[in-house]
Each structure stands twice: as C-alpha cells, then as structure tokens.
Motif scaffolding. Structure first.
Motif, PDB file in Angstrom:
ATOM      1  N   PHE A  70      44.534  47.343  51.764  1.00 28.07           N
ATOM      2  CA  PHE A  70      44.864  47.040  50.285  1.00 28.07           C
ATOM      3  C   PHE A  70      45.659  48.342  49.906  1.00 28.07           C
ATOM      4  N   SER A 115      43.545  42.567  44.118  1.00 32.21           N
ATOM      5  CA  SER A 115      42.939  43.612  44.395  1.00 32.21           C
ATOM      6  C   SER A 115      41.604  43.348  45.132  1.00 32.21           C
ATOM      7  N   ASN A 127      42.378  52.399  38.510  1.00 31.29           N
ATOM      8  CA  ASN A 127      42.614  51.012  39.184  1.00 31.29           C
ATOM      9  C   ASN A 127      41.417  50.067  38.445  1.00 31.29           C
ATOM     10  N   ARG A 162      45.320  49.287  45.183  1.00 32.81           N
ATOM     11  CA  ARG A 162      44.568  48.279  44.913  1.00 32.81           C
ATOM     12  C   ARG A 162      42.948  47.979  45.307  1.00 32.81           C
ATOM     13  N   CYS A 173      43.034  46.955  36.320  1.00 31.31           N
ATOM     14  CA  CYS A 173      42.639  45.503  36.504  1.00 31.31           C
ATOM     15  C   CYS A 173      41.912  44.953  35.336  1.00 31.31           C
TER      16      CYS A 173
END
Length: 293
Positions: A240, A211, A286, A244, A290
């Motif tokens: 991406f 990412s 995100n 991501r 993550c």
C-alpha cells in the motif's frame, strides 16, 4: 512517542450489551473472559502513558453491539464529555431494508465518520463470523451504495480469500473510502495462505480509494515478537505504501497478548528505517486524514 490510534473498542457492558461477551469464553483471538467489563478512554490513555506513549486521538470501531445505535449515542456522550473518541465507526447491516434510515440515525452523532459491517467468512467455524457472503447479494450491494450520500467511510473486515470480491466492490464505488482492518487478516499462515494474503493485499491496493490499518496481528500470533510481526507489517506497507497505511492497537482485544507500549514500540522498531515523514504518516497523519479528525 505520539500516536493516533485508529482502531480501539471502547465499551461498558452496563451501558451497551455485547452478546459475544455474555458469557465470554475462548476464541481464536484469546480468552475473552480476561477482557474487562468496562474499557473507557481513560483506561487506554493511562496504559499508554505508563509506557511513554501519548495518545493524541482515538477512533472507536464498533464492538458488535446488540444495539448499534445505542452504542453510537453512548460513544458520542463520551466524546462530548471528555473529547475521546474523536471519531466513531458505527455498526451497520446493509442487508436490512432500512439500512439507509439507520445510517441517517447514526449520522446524527457529530463524531460519526464511517461504518463497519463484519464480513469474514471462513470454512473453519472457529474463524467464521457471519457464514454468509454479503458482498455477493444484490440487495446488500444496493444498500451499500448509500454510504456515498453521507460521505462516510467503510471499515472493511474480511479474510484474504474475500479480497478479490472486496476489490471489485471498491472499484465500483471509487467515491467511498475503504479502510481494510487488521492488515487483511492473514489467518491461514501456511505457504498457500500467505500467498493468498499477499495477492489479496495487492488487489485491494490497486484501488486508490483503499487504505489499510496494521493492527490485530496478535489475534493470530499470541506469543508474538518483533521479528514475528515484521514480515506482516512490511508486506502490508510494501503493498500500500506508507501513504495509505496506519498503525493501530486493536485494544483491548490485542491487550490479551501485549501491553500497549510493547505493541506501539514494536511497530516503531520495525519501521525505524523509514523517513520522519513516513513515520508521522504511519503513526499520526494517515489516521487523521482517513477519519477526518
């Protein structure tokens, strides 16, 4: 406007020494003499609130401290006392033979989610960080693999010329989540440099476990405007996908060239045409996924 900021540098020079700020001076990113001796969650939250930004959560990324473990423990104390930062990305050096033991020591802090080792190498001394191609060293690569045992992510800070090697590393370790820092750090902004950056983004994006954070753009563009940031933001998202990418402030470093609100609102302007789900992913979701916060 609600955001999760996945790239902040909190510090207190009286608590944890940062050699690069003692004494501070001019750097490519700006005049470090203008940086505060202390930058705490309340400082960033207050700046954001003044610009109508609600910071929901913060991810602290190591600030190249003299004592990485002391930094992690200090950050965990902040989190225990005030809730911020929700995630800690600690400094590590995988070339050290005791890197695994150091990782285990960092992991004693409940908010640890990942680590970073700055890897930037550049022919121009002004931009070179480490002067050593760690990713080519067999001992470094062996120690790097221990990340998977602790389920920790790796914040990847490189220049575009290093992207092919980094992509090979990511492909070799599909179980490790890689998070590229600062939109891949397009430092050489002539036609050749931008092409190398675009190609590097796509090489990294080909790995499903990678990412990227859209941040740090002001380090190379001190007089930035929404229009000057736009191609770097959109090119990164194009490579991406919105699923991501995540926006981040890189404060207080980018604060040398911007207010907190100006930066976040510039990001919002650039992606105004995205769907509500995409905007939520870029500004909140995100980062939460993550960094598991």
């Amino acid at each position: 406007m609600k955001v999760v900021d996945p790239h902040v540098h909190l510090w207190d020079l009286d608590a944890v020494a940062l050699p690069w700020l003692m004494p501070a001076g001019e750097a490519y990113s700006g005049d470090n003499r203008r940086l505060p001796r202390r930058f705490l969650p309340a400082d960033l939250i207050a700046q954001a609130r003044a610009d109508d930004i609600e910071l929901l959560k913060l991810v602290n990324v190591e600030a190249n401290p003299a004592d990485p473990l002391a930094e992690t423990r200090w950050l965990q104390t902040l989190a225990d006392d005030g809730g911020f930062p929700q995630a800690i990305v600690a400094a590590i050096d995988f070339s050290q033979p005791d890197a695994a033991a150091r990782l285990a020591a960092h992991a004693q802090s409940a908010n640890l989610r990942g680590v970073r080792q700055i890897l930037n190498v550049h022919a121009d001394p002004r931009y070179d960080y480490v002067g050593r191609h760690y990713m080519t060293e067999s001992a470094w690569r062996t120690q790097f693999g221990t990340l998977a045992l602790l389920n920790l992510s790796f914040d990847l800070q490189i220049y575009p010329s290093q992207a092919p090697l980094a992509a090979e590393l990511a492909a070799r370790h599909p179980q490790i989540a890689f998070i590229v820092n600062h939109a891949g750090m397009c430092v050489d902004r002539d036609a050749r440099g931008r092409r190398e950056w675009r190609d590097g983004l796509r090489a990294l994006a080909a790995c499903a476990n990678v990412s990227i954070k859209i941040s740090g753009l002001a380090m190379f563009d001190h007089d930035w405007t929404v229009d000057s940031l736009r191609p770097y933001v959109l090119e990164t998202i194009d490579a991406f996908g919105a699923a991501r990418c995540m926006f981040a402030s890189n404060f207080p470093i980018d604060g040398l060239h911007s207010s907190c609100g100006a930066l976040w609102h510039a990001y919002a302007d650039i992606v105004a045409g995205a769907s509500s789900a995409e905007r939520h992913a870029l500004f909140v979701g995100n980062a939460e996924r993550c960094y598991r916060i």
